[in-house]
Design a protein around this motif. Sequence first.
Motif, PDB file in Angstrom:
ATOM      1  N   VAL A 173       0.807  -1.221   0.000  1.00 59.27           N
ATOM      2  CA  VAL A 173       0.000   0.000   0.000  1.00 59.27           C
ATOM      3  C   VAL A 173       0.844   1.277   0.000  1.00 59.27           C
ATOM      4  N   CYS A 176       1.673   2.173  -3.464  1.00 59.17           N
ATOM      5  CA  CYS A 176       0.446   2.625  -4.141  1.00 59.17           C
ATOM      6  C   CYS A 176       0.130   4.068  -3.741  1.00 59.17           C
ATOM      7  N   ARG A 177       0.288   4.353  -2.466  1.00 62.61           N
ATOM      8  CA  ARG A 177      -0.012   5.717  -1.994  1.00 62.61           C
ATOM      9  C   ARG A 177       0.918   6.744  -2.615  1.00 62.61           C
ATOM     10  N   GLU A 180      -0.485   7.385  -5.962  1.00 59.72           N
ATOM     11  CA  GLU A 180      -1.697   8.201  -5.828  1.00 59.72           C
ATOM     12  C   GLU A 180      -1.339   9.673  -5.648  1.00 59.72           C
ATOM     13  N   ILE A 226      -7.157   2.743  -7.350  1.00 56.62           N
ATOM     14  CA  ILE A 226      -7.194   2.231  -5.972  1.00 56.62           C
ATOM     15  C   ILE A 226      -8.125   1.029  -5.841  1.00 56.62           C
TER      16      ILE A 226
ATOM     17  N   LEU B 154     -13.600   5.235   0.258  1.00 55.68           N
ATOM     18  CA  LEU B 154     -12.475   6.172   0.188  1.00 55.68           C
ATOM     19  C   LEU B 154     -12.931   7.626   0.252  1.00 55.68           C
ATOM     20  N   THR B 159      -6.273   5.278   2.065  1.00 56.02           N
ATOM     21  CA  THR B 159      -5.962   4.073   1.308  1.00 56.02           C
ATOM     22  C   THR B 159      -5.374   2.992   2.213  1.00 56.02           C
ATOM     23  N   THR B 160      -4.628   3.400   3.218  1.00 57.33           N
ATOM     24  CA  THR B 160      -4.001   2.425   4.120  1.00 57.33           C
ATOM     25  C   THR B 160      -5.058   1.590   4.842  1.00 57.33           C
ATOM     26  N   HIS B 162      -8.142   1.274   3.951  1.00 60.15           N
ATOM     27  CA  HIS B 162      -8.935   0.597   2.927  1.00 60.15           C
ATOM     28  C   HIS B 162      -8.266  -0.712   2.505  1.00 60.15           C
ATOM     29  N   LYS B 163      -6.995  -0.649   2.131  1.00 61.66           N
ATOM     30  CA  LYS B 163      -6.336  -1.860   1.616  1.00 61.66           C
ATOM     31  C   LYS B 163      -6.200  -2.925   2.713  1.00 61.66           C
ATOM     32  N   GLU B 325      -9.568   9.722   0.942  1.00 66.22           N
ATOM     33  CA  GLU B 325      -8.476   9.829  -0.023  1.00 66.22           C
ATOM     34  C   GLU B 325      -8.980  10.099  -1.451  1.00 66.22           C
TER      35      GLU B 325
END
Lengths: 417, 417
Positions: A173, A176-177, A180, A226, B154, B159-160, B162-163, B325
Amino acid sequence: MAFTEFRPLDEKSLIEYIKSVPALSSKLANNFNNITIKEVGDGNLNFVFIVSNSSGSFVIKQALPYVRCIGESWPMTKERAYFESLALKEEGRLSPEHVPEVYHFDRTMSLIGMRYLEPPHIILRKGLIAGVEYPFLARHVSDFMANTLFFTSLLFRSTTDHKRDVAEFCGNVELCRLTEQVVFSDPYKVSEYNRWTSPYLDGDAEAVREDNLLKLEVAELKSKFIERAQALIHGDLHTGSVMVTQESTQIIDPEFAFYGPMGFDIGAFLGNLILAFFAQDGHATESNDRKAYKEWILKTIEDIWNLFHQKFIALWDEHKNGAGEAYLPGIYNNSEVQLLVQKKYMTDLFHDSIGFGAAKMIRRIVGVAHVEDLESITDAAKRAASERRALDLAKTLLKERRKYEAISDIIAAIRQF
Amino acid sequence: MAFTEFRPLDEKSLIEYIKSVPALSSKLANNFNNITIKEVGDGNLNFVFIVSNSSGSFVIKQALPYVRCIGESWPMTKERAYFESLALKEEGRLSPEHVPEVYHFDRTMSLIGMRYLEPPHIILRKGLIAGVEYPFLARHVSDFMANTLFFTSLLFRSTTDHKRDVAEFCGNVELCRLTEQVVFSDPYKVSEYNRWTSPYLDGDAEAVREDNLLKLEVAELKSKFIERAQALIHGDLHTGSVMVTQESTQIIDPEFAFYGPMGFDIGAFLGNLILAFFAQDGHATESNDRKAYKEWILKTIEDIWNLFHQKFIALWDEHKNGAGEAYLPGIYNNSEVQLLVQKKYMTDLFHDSIGFGAAKMIRRIVGVAHVEDLESITDAAKRAASERRALDLAKTLLKERRKYEAISDIIAAIRQF
């Protein structure tokens, strides 16, 4: 000296490390007298050592717990090396001719030992700046994309395998962030990291930040990035992640890999080729106007999509009665419906690719990380002129992507700007 | 007697079990003399016991390693109880007024102890068959949907987070696969599990299997169901997963929960209300033609979407400067762009909801699991007539969903069929 907890290696401790790992020391025939070590990491994130002697060679790549080009003030999990090694192995299994072999992975040390891509391999981006044509590039890159994307998608796999691997790569993640932030967010807002060719593009950068329709479209792409686990994607497939010779094409550095939208990979590569195209005017000299080379780039862009399309559909047809969960043979059981679903799938993928490619272009002009293709144009006015054309095209592609039907339409649009 | 490994409980061993768990026995004031135990599981999958005495009560739900209504020949992981307990707790946190409290969870025993929803609570579907109006239903269900979907998306989360949660719920893959099969696959192919009101609907069932455009659309929804981790969804939000009184609305049975597309929950509920609407003609008697009740159902459908829309947007506005996010405040920083993105988001969600709702209707008419609303119409010709109208509407909605702009258009379409 044991390596039971993480520490950054230097050229001296690296030799001790190699001695402790048979998979590596055997490559050197256990001979450490005539060993050469060269640190060559020119990327943004990691340390890379080339290790060789008369018996053999390999590369050691070690991730540090921060972003190398920024420093310790921008922490970044070194666990990315684990996901890079996972992705290298999976991509290597699916496209062995275009991915360097992994010899060794050490999770504690965040360290990968892999094949050294010997000279005359160079980073593709540098070849594009030098104006070198690569006759097999389109064929090889489309092969890599078709194989890695098809075989990790639900066109080939069961939901069970898919969700297991999606869950695993959710662990990546932090990388990925980073994407983003630098691709989908920072270019569209005021950010300390953003930069552009100032003062020439001051107005252009501001226009990006104030373009509501552009922000609407980039939000859709960000959500897709995402939320949509379509296939195992490389996650950073620009022309700096490819090493080439006239005969060989090798895809490296998949540390951003995760289950995401296929179009992000395809778009990354095409978008960076378009940037290379617009940079050519800045590299033109009296003896070489780069016109023929620009045509070669356009031809390569067109070939990559068309060959990818052709190979991807061929794989789909070949495996249409397999275990893939997306289109069960009992349902999609006549040629008319098969054509319908393939056309829709590939059209959606094309539009995704154009959108993501455009977003990758924009971020390279007004975001934190630029591309050498343009940065190496020393005349700022000239560079800004190339950048503005690329930026204007990218904005149009991002907003209007659904109106394009074929890659030839994109080529025509590139010629217009 | 210890409960250190899984075994199915009966009324006798259940008492021993309760004695060993303070969180449960305390509800009965540790008095086991006047205890009453009633097995009431009328669902397809699990055993459910109501346990009570003069001091208190609770429900025990135990998952068995197969599908109850089919038997041991259809294995189904009992780990689903773990995901059900996770979802109950998360939904309970986000919508405490509409989710029964969890008192106890035992992963080894695949067993949940939770609040007993005392009489006059009944399953909403039974109330709809009986023609009972519920004045708070639309308000309560839209509250539940808005709160559980918004706060796990989101729009609210990083995102953290979420994943991490997406990865966890990937473990509920077997239940997801069951949905994929019975909702998105079996109805569109020849399957031993499919059934319909034969011979009346033989041609209709065949037409579903031969409708290429329908198959094209259902493939898109299936991909979205598998690939798009938009929010924590209940996963089985039909009118049999809701218990009601005149004042209370409680959402139960989230064992199919995972991170998926929001429209699947909204569509499930609306689709089942539409089925209830078409079933009414089969329940009409001389003294009650059900016309007023049909209007109440249509009004409820319209209110649920409109109230959901209003509450969801209100939550978005309230939290637009928070940690979500998807739309960073630094980018979506003027009212014009805010309106644009909200309109697009809600339009996409509306189309998803209509599509998923239609798919849920189709599968209840030509797939394995039917609904009591229609099954309880004993006159087969009459039942088939209601089913055909529902099926024809659902096919139109699924194929043409992008043409509808507001819930009032859907109400108009329902009236037409």
